[in-house]
Design an enzyme around this catalytic site. Sequence first.
Site, PDB file in Angstrom:
ATOM      1  N   ASP A  89       0.806  -1.233   0.000  1.00 30.55           N
ATOM      2  CA  ASP A  89       0.000   0.000   0.000  1.00 30.55           C
ATOM      3  C   ASP A  89       0.829   1.269   0.000  1.00 30.55           C
ATOM      4  O   ASP A  89       0.391   2.296  -0.492  1.00 30.55           O
ATOM      5  CB  ASP A  89      -0.930   0.018   1.231  1.00 30.55           C
ATOM      6  CG  ASP A  89      -0.155   0.125   2.535  1.00 30.55           C
ATOM      7  OD1 ASP A  89       0.812  -0.645   2.719  1.00 30.55           O
ATOM      8  OD2 ASP A  89      -0.503   0.980   3.371  1.00 30.55           O
ATOM      9  N   ASP A  92       5.718   0.187   3.218  1.00 32.98           N
ATOM     10  CA  ASP A  92       5.969  -1.011   4.011  1.00 32.98           C
ATOM     11  C   ASP A  92       5.785  -2.263   3.153  1.00 32.98           C
ATOM     12  O   ASP A  92       5.715  -2.183   1.935  1.00 32.98           O
ATOM     13  CB  ASP A  92       5.039  -1.033   5.235  1.00 32.98           C
ATOM     14  CG  ASP A  92       3.582  -0.854   4.818  1.00 32.98           C
ATOM     15  OD1 ASP A  92       3.292  -1.000   3.610  1.00 32.98           O
ATOM     16  OD2 ASP A  92       2.739  -0.577   5.679  1.00 32.98           O
ATOM     17  N   TYR A 240      -5.947   0.054   8.748  1.00 33.38           N
ATOM     18  CA  TYR A 240      -7.023   0.467   7.854  1.00 33.38           C
ATOM     19  C   TYR A 240      -8.325   0.030   8.490  1.00 33.38           C
ATOM     20  O   TYR A 240      -9.001  -0.878   8.050  1.00 33.38           O
ATOM     21  CB  TYR A 240      -6.843  -0.109   6.456  1.00 33.38           C
ATOM     22  CG  TYR A 240      -5.674   0.511   5.737  1.00 33.38           C
ATOM     23  CD1 TYR A 240      -5.809   1.760   5.138  1.00 33.38           C
ATOM     24  CD2 TYR A 240      -4.448  -0.114   5.695  1.00 33.38           C
ATOM     25  CE1 TYR A 240      -4.733   2.364   4.501  1.00 33.38           C
ATOM     26  CE2 TYR A 240      -3.374   0.477   5.061  1.00 33.38           C
ATOM     27  CZ  TYR A 240      -3.524   1.711   4.470  1.00 33.38           C
ATOM     28  OH  TYR A 240      -2.461   2.301   3.851  1.00 33.38           O
ATOM     29  N   GLU A 501       5.552   9.769   3.166  1.00 34.92           N
ATOM     30  CA  GLU A 501       5.243   8.419   2.680  1.00 34.92           C
ATOM     31  C   GLU A 501       4.325   8.487   1.460  1.00 34.92           C
ATOM     32  O   GLU A 501       3.310   9.181   1.478  1.00 34.92           O
ATOM     33  CB  GLU A 501       4.564   7.604   3.797  1.00 34.92           C
ATOM     34  CG  GLU A 501       4.380   6.134   3.407  1.00 34.92           C
ATOM     35  CD  GLU A 501       3.979   5.254   4.585  1.00 34.92           C
ATOM     36  OE1 GLU A 501       3.470   5.779   5.586  1.00 34.92           O
ATOM     37  OE2 GLU A 501       4.169   4.025   4.482  1.00 34.92           O
TER      38      GLU A 501
END
Length: 521
Positions: A89, A92, A240, A501
């Site tokens: 995603d 990571d 999430y 990120e």
Amino acid sequence: MARKSPLFTAKSPAISPSFFAIFLMSLLSLTSPAVSGHDYADALHKSILFFEGQRSGELPPDQRVRWRGDSALHDGATAGVDLTGGYYDAGDNVKFGFPMAFTATLLSWSVIDFGRSMGGEVRNAVRAVRWAAEYLLKATATPGVVYVQVGDPYSDHNCWRGPRTWTRSGPFTKSIGPPPGSDVAGETAAALAAASIVFRSRDPAFSHLLLDRAVKVFEFADKHRGAYSASLSHAVCPFYCDVNGYQDELLWGAAWLHKASRRARVQRIHQEHWMHFRPKEEEEEEDDSTVCWSKMDGCPPWWVPTARIGSHYELEISQAHREVLMGKADDLKSFQNNADDFICSILPGISHPQVQYSPGGLIFKAGGSNMQHVTSLSFLLLAYSNYLSHSNHIVPCGDRSASPALLKRLAKRQVDYILGDNPMRMSYMVGYGERYPQRIHHRGSSLPSVRAHPAHIGCKAGSRYYLSPNPNPNVLVGAVVGGPNSSDSFPDSRPFFQESEPTTYINAPLVGLLGYFSAHP
Ligand SMILES: *[C@@H]1O[C@H](CO)[C@@H](O)[C@H](O)[C@H]1NC(C)=O
């Protein structure tokens, strides 16, 4: 591992000299001749290339991002299933089903609405959809089961190590009925249905497979109603975590099924869900979808996040509005007011508690990883603008009105900010323009590649790369980061993950925007 910086808030910034300086700079940038136009085609190319850098599984021979290698080749094996492939995603090595499905839907929507403007890049965009769709088919291959996550986010986030050919020890988080997972299953059904439209004429057999699966997954979601965040909270929260309920995902899934198919069965599903969905003004909560993003340490208990995956709700009403505007669904008229109100609420100069603008002109919503809101709201403005044009409408906003041209200009202003027209005078897309983020919060980009450093890098051995002041060795071309804070300031530092990120759901709607502006600069 260094602790992350305190989270910033989006409350009105204290007036400080630097605030005035930034404000002045933004005024200057408005009055001085416009910075010469951007190369939207180049940015489009890069925004799609980014998805290759996020690939999990065995990379194909035509992989263009060469510093990446195969990774996570045994995902699913201990459960006797194949869960290889898909996308990480963000920075990571976990595969989260929720954002992957949302990404696939928005990438598909980008191709459906703007693929015609993409020139040769449309082929790469379609490939990016396929990579996600093939994974989502694997994750839903067992009837009555949706695999919603591969990898343990706690142990993964605790290490700074890159995607390599390691074998995960699991776990595989699955949603079965019961325990239910209407939210993530609804989201997955939406993605499968949207992708089926992309492949309708390009690969009819694949398209049928996707649509059939979408219907099955939707029926699973609908039959076993409940939130995966409730039954699987130990595994999926706070990463999430969908704490607002699953109705919006069911509606989202139903809307895409409706768009993908005129089959009677699908139409019935769709009708039922429109009828049962409560429009926004009846919602008790101001913000109906919350997502907690803390990647490194888990969510601090005092943090009440208000970020949502890509402003989900607004995307849904836009879809509904489109149907009404195109004269295809008179029974959906009640959504038109909601959609209009929403569009009015994001016009600059209208004070709205949910959407603000930074002094430099960037849309800003509280909650972190702000660029996801910028790209998805801008996508909405553009898509909506097209629907308005086709139906010869404008949106009335009190004593103002929003024309299709105005909405397009607003969307373009946001895209231009991302590409460099901003107080920092930098592009927030890695590899685009002369100045761009060098120290993004991304393990694969910041650690030496397998080729440069074949030896294993242990969990904690990666920390020195995390803390290094040096630029990342592997340039993740096309990655768009979380972006500046609400004062237009950007630290370019890995520990500031909210700013540095990149995520797949920032880029997915941007692909559509750049596609359009590359043909209509
Ligand atoms: C944004 O970052 C700058 C530089 O780090 C800082 O001075 C400013 O206070 C931050 N703004 C907010 C609203 O946090």
